[in-house]
Write a protein that holds these residues in place. Structure first.
Motif, PDB file in Angstrom:
ATOM      1  N   ARG A 268      73.359  -7.117  34.855  1.00  0.00           N
ATOM      2  CA  ARG A 268      72.138  -6.627  34.209  1.00  0.00           C
ATOM      3  C   ARG A 268      71.735  -7.456  32.993  1.00  0.00           C
ATOM      4  O   ARG A 268      70.745  -7.149  32.334  1.00  0.00           O
ATOM      5  N   SER A 269      72.529  -8.463  32.681  1.00  0.00           N
ATOM      6  CA  SER A 269      72.187  -9.455  31.643  1.00  0.00           C
ATOM      7  C   SER A 269      71.887  -8.796  30.291  1.00  0.00           C
ATOM      8  O   SER A 269      70.744  -8.790  29.812  1.00  0.00           O
ATOM      9  N   GLY A 270      72.926  -8.228  29.695  1.00  0.00           N
ATOM     10  CA  GLY A 270      72.735  -7.642  28.374  1.00  0.00           C
ATOM     11  C   GLY A 270      73.998  -6.967  27.873  1.00  0.00           C
ATOM     12  O   GLY A 270      75.006  -6.875  28.590  1.00  0.00           O
ATOM     13  N   GLN A 271      73.960  -6.511  26.628  1.00  0.00           N
ATOM     14  CA  GLN A 271      75.079  -5.778  26.058  1.00  0.00           C
ATOM     15  C   GLN A 271      75.159  -4.384  26.681  1.00  0.00           C
ATOM     16  O   GLN A 271      74.164  -3.842  27.181  1.00  0.00           O
ATOM     17  N   LEU A 272      76.343  -3.784  26.635  1.00  0.00           N
ATOM     18  CA  LEU A 272      76.553  -2.489  27.272  1.00  0.00           C
ATOM     19  C   LEU A 272      75.615  -1.425  26.705  1.00  0.00           C
ATOM     20  O   LEU A 272      75.115  -0.577  27.449  1.00  0.00           O
ATOM     21  N   SER A 273      75.372  -1.451  25.419  1.00  0.00           N
ATOM     22  CA  SER A 273      74.489  -0.464  24.800  1.00  0.00           C
ATOM     23  C   SER A 273      73.060  -0.580  25.317  1.00  0.00           C
ATOM     24  O   SER A 273      72.297   0.389  25.265  1.00  0.00           O
ATOM     25  N   GLN A 274      72.688  -1.748  25.852  1.00  0.00           N
ATOM     26  CA  GLN A 274      71.344  -1.969  26.365  1.00  0.00           C
ATOM     27  C   GLN A 274      71.234  -1.694  27.866  1.00  0.00           C
ATOM     28  O   GLN A 274      70.225  -1.168  28.344  1.00  0.00           O
ATOM     29  N   VAL A 275      72.287  -2.047  28.623  1.00  0.00           N
ATOM     30  CA  VAL A 275      72.202  -1.964  30.089  1.00  0.00           C
ATOM     31  C   VAL A 275      72.850  -0.700  30.650  1.00  0.00           C
ATOM     32  O   VAL A 275      72.601  -0.338  31.805  1.00  0.00           O
ATOM     33  N   ALA A 276      73.689  -0.016  29.877  1.00  0.00           N
ATOM     34  CA  ALA A 276      74.348   1.217  30.342  1.00  0.00           C
ATOM     35  C   ALA A 276      74.594   2.118  29.130  1.00  0.00           C
ATOM     36  O   ALA A 276      75.727   2.322  28.699  1.00  0.00           O
ATOM     37  N   PHE A 277      73.495   2.648  28.594  1.00  0.00           N
ATOM     38  CA  PHE A 277      73.566   3.384  27.332  1.00  0.00           C
ATOM     39  C   PHE A 277      74.439   4.635  27.455  1.00  0.00           C
ATOM     40  O   PHE A 277      75.194   4.967  26.541  1.00  0.00           O
ATOM     41  N   GLN A 278      74.353   5.341  28.598  1.00  0.00           N
ATOM     42  CA  GLN A 278      75.132   6.567  28.757  1.00  0.00           C
ATOM     43  C   GLN A 278      76.626   6.264  28.720  1.00  0.00           C
ATOM     44  O   GLN A 278      77.407   6.978  28.084  1.00  0.00           O
ATOM     45  N   LEU A 279      77.040   5.204  29.433  1.00  0.00           N
ATOM     46  CA  LEU A 279      78.448   4.831  29.416  1.00  0.00           C
ATOM     47  C   LEU A 279      78.864   4.378  28.020  1.00  0.00           C
ATOM     48  O   LEU A 279      79.940   4.740  27.530  1.00  0.00           O
ATOM     49  N   TRP A 280      78.026   3.590  27.369  1.00  0.00           N
ATOM     50  CA  TRP A 280      78.324   3.127  26.017  1.00  0.00           C
ATOM     51  C   TRP A 280      78.509   4.312  25.063  1.00  0.00           C
ATOM     52  O   TRP A 280      79.425   4.315  24.234  1.00  0.00           O
ATOM     53  N   SER A 281      77.689   5.342  25.202  1.00  0.00           N
ATOM     54  CA  SER A 281      77.812   6.532  24.360  1.00  0.00           C
ATOM     55  C   SER A 281      79.112   7.281  24.651  1.00  0.00           C
ATOM     56  O   SER A 281      79.797   7.750  23.741  1.00  0.00           O
ATOM     57  N   LEU A 282      79.461   7.375  25.938  1.00  0.00           N
ATOM     58  CA  LEU A 282      80.678   8.086  26.316  1.00  0.00           C
ATOM     59  C   LEU A 282      81.922   7.368  25.802  1.00  0.00           C
ATOM     60  O   LEU A 282      82.932   8.003  25.445  1.00  0.00           O
ATOM     61  N   LEU A 283      81.871   6.036  25.731  1.00  0.00           N
ATOM     62  CA  LEU A 283      83.027   5.268  25.246  1.00  0.00           C
ATOM     63  C   LEU A 283      83.187   5.344  23.730  1.00  0.00           C
ATOM     64  O   LEU A 283      84.096   4.708  23.178  1.00  0.00           O
TER      65      LEU A 283
END
Length: 444
Positions: A268-283
């Motif tokens: 998805r070419s980006g940081q986790l907070s940008q491309v998978a915000f829900q997962l980033w929040s859960l982590l």
């Protein structure tokens, strides 16, 4: 009249015998056709077995790595010969993917249909070679496995396909093909091979993805998140919030969760907070067992209780839609991390004579015991019940050949309205004139 071999009175058939006849007539079938059927699903044996399998596996894989030890070149979990043979199925599927990679002049849908047709053929023949035992459930297991790689009618991929692979894994244990010692390898080897192939399929054929809009995880395969968190719940070398750190990412070959993070960032070419915000929040939570609990609730709500997912699922004998027995049987839970250690120590104190090994996995799901004839859903190899002779008459050879072909035909119960139910012939190459092609292009 009593059959000594089968153990029941054929003039007064039991419930099990009647059910076995239904399985022989219908084969694996869809059961969830309306929202009301979801109530039956959550009370079914298949639902209870799926929960038990996922949670037992989650407990077993804690603290284990996916890669080999650099010094011994061995895994830190047992890998049976049976497991190695099952993993070899994916060697052939990888080869088919390379062979049918679309060329610039080809369209993705046509190439994908060709791969699916070849895969249908490959799955049954390779399952025979991999199992090498008297197993009458090969048809059912093959049906689950070949529905794990997308839908040939709608030309897409989603959580329903991943659930079929979970049914396949669970069915291997239910049938006694895999044993308790294979629990860790089934997740960290066999399932890992499946995930890598699925990612290549989606990218190679540009498959549209089916996602539940209620899911807080924006992905088409959700179980790697669950098992990735479980794997790190004991002796984790890093916390959830450290997943994106460069020095931690170097261990991605060891941990499923790090592979996921790297795959999301790369695809998805980006940081986790940008491309998978829900997962980033859960982590952002402190511990991996807490991450697991959040992911577990999401998986149950948006996969195991989703009508969109369950309407695509098929059920048969190993994964049965019949009510769980006994009724009201409590669902299994995965005790992880400190809670797992506490319960383990408590069990040791209560039963000091039986010293349990902390790293020894327990059976992930109960073994299925059947009273049914061997030929109902599969066949017996001749070597399994009679010795081989050096010489045979031509008449006997012809009789054996006809009998083998009859058993092969019993394997595949065809629903002509289902394009995934192409007739299977073990020794026939697929070509454009075969019925496989015609079935694959028909509507549902």
């Amino acid at each position: 009249m009593m059959s000594d071999r089968l153990g029941y009175d054929v003039t007064d058939p039991t419930v099990q015998v009647l059910r076995s006849s239904a399985f022989m007539q219908n084969g694996p079938v869809k059961q969830v056709r309306s929202l009301e059927d979801l109530d039956r699903w959550v009370r079914s044996q298949a639902y209870h077995d799926t929960i038990a399998y996922i949670n037992h596996t989650s407990r077993a894989i804690q603290g284990h790595r996916m890669s080999r030890n650099r010094e011994s070149r061995n895994f830190d979990f047992p890998v049976s010969e049976q497991m190695r043979r099952l993993c070899e199925i994916f060697d052939g599927l990888d080869h088919l993917l390379i062979e049918h990679t679309p060329k610039p002049e080809d369209s993705d849908p046509v190439s994908y249909k060709t791969w699916m047709q070849q895969m249908f053929q490959h799955v049954f023949s390779k399952l025979d070679e991999a199992i090498r035992s008297n197993c009458k459930h090969i048809n059912e297991l093959g049906q689950y496995l070949r529905r794990s790689f997308g839908n040939v009618t709608t030309m897409d991929f989603g959580p329903a396909n991943e659930l079929m692979f979970v049914f396949f894994l669970c069915g291997l244990f239910r049938a006694g093909i895999l044993l308790a010692g294979d629990t860790i390898a089934a997740a960290l080897m066999l399932y890992n091979r499946y995930i890598h192939l699925v990612r290549r399929l989606v990218a190679t054929y540009s498959l549209p993805l089916v996602k539940d809009p209620m899911s807080s995880i924006d992905d088409y395969c959700l179980l790697p998140y669950l098992w990735g968190a479980a794997q790190l719940s004991l002796d984790s070398p890093f916390s959830p919030m450290q997943c994106e750190q460069q020095q931690v990412q170097r261990q991605q070959q060891d941990y499923m969760m790090l592979e996921l993070v790297e795959h999301l960032q790369r695809s998805r070419s980006g940081q986790l907070s940008q491309v998978a915000f829900q997962l980033w929040s859960l982590l952002s939570v402190p511990t991996w067992p807490q991450v697991y609990r959040g992911l577990e609730r999401n998986y149950i709500d948006t996969v195991l209780c989703s009508f969109q997912t369950l309407e695509q699922a098929i059920f048969c004998e190993l994964m049965s839609f019949e009510p769980a027995m006994p009724p009201g049987n409590q669902l299994e839970r995965a005790y992880l991390g400190a809670q797992y250690l506490e319960r383990h120590n408590q069990e040791e104190e209560e039963n000091a004579e039986e010293q349990a090994n902390l790293w020894e996995p327990s059976p992930p799901v109960s073994r299925y015991v059947s009273m049914e004839p061997e030929s109902f859903l599969g066949f017996q190899e001749p070597s399994a019940f009679q010795p081989k002779t050096k010489s045979k008459s031509k008449a006997n050879e012809k009789e054996d050949s006809e009998e083998d072909q009859r058993f092969w035909m019993l394997r595949q119960v065809v629903d002509e309205k289902d394009p995934n139910n192409a007739m299977f012939f073990p020794d026939r190459a697929v070509n454009q004139n075969d019925s496989v092609t015609s079935f694959a292009t028909e509507g549902p």
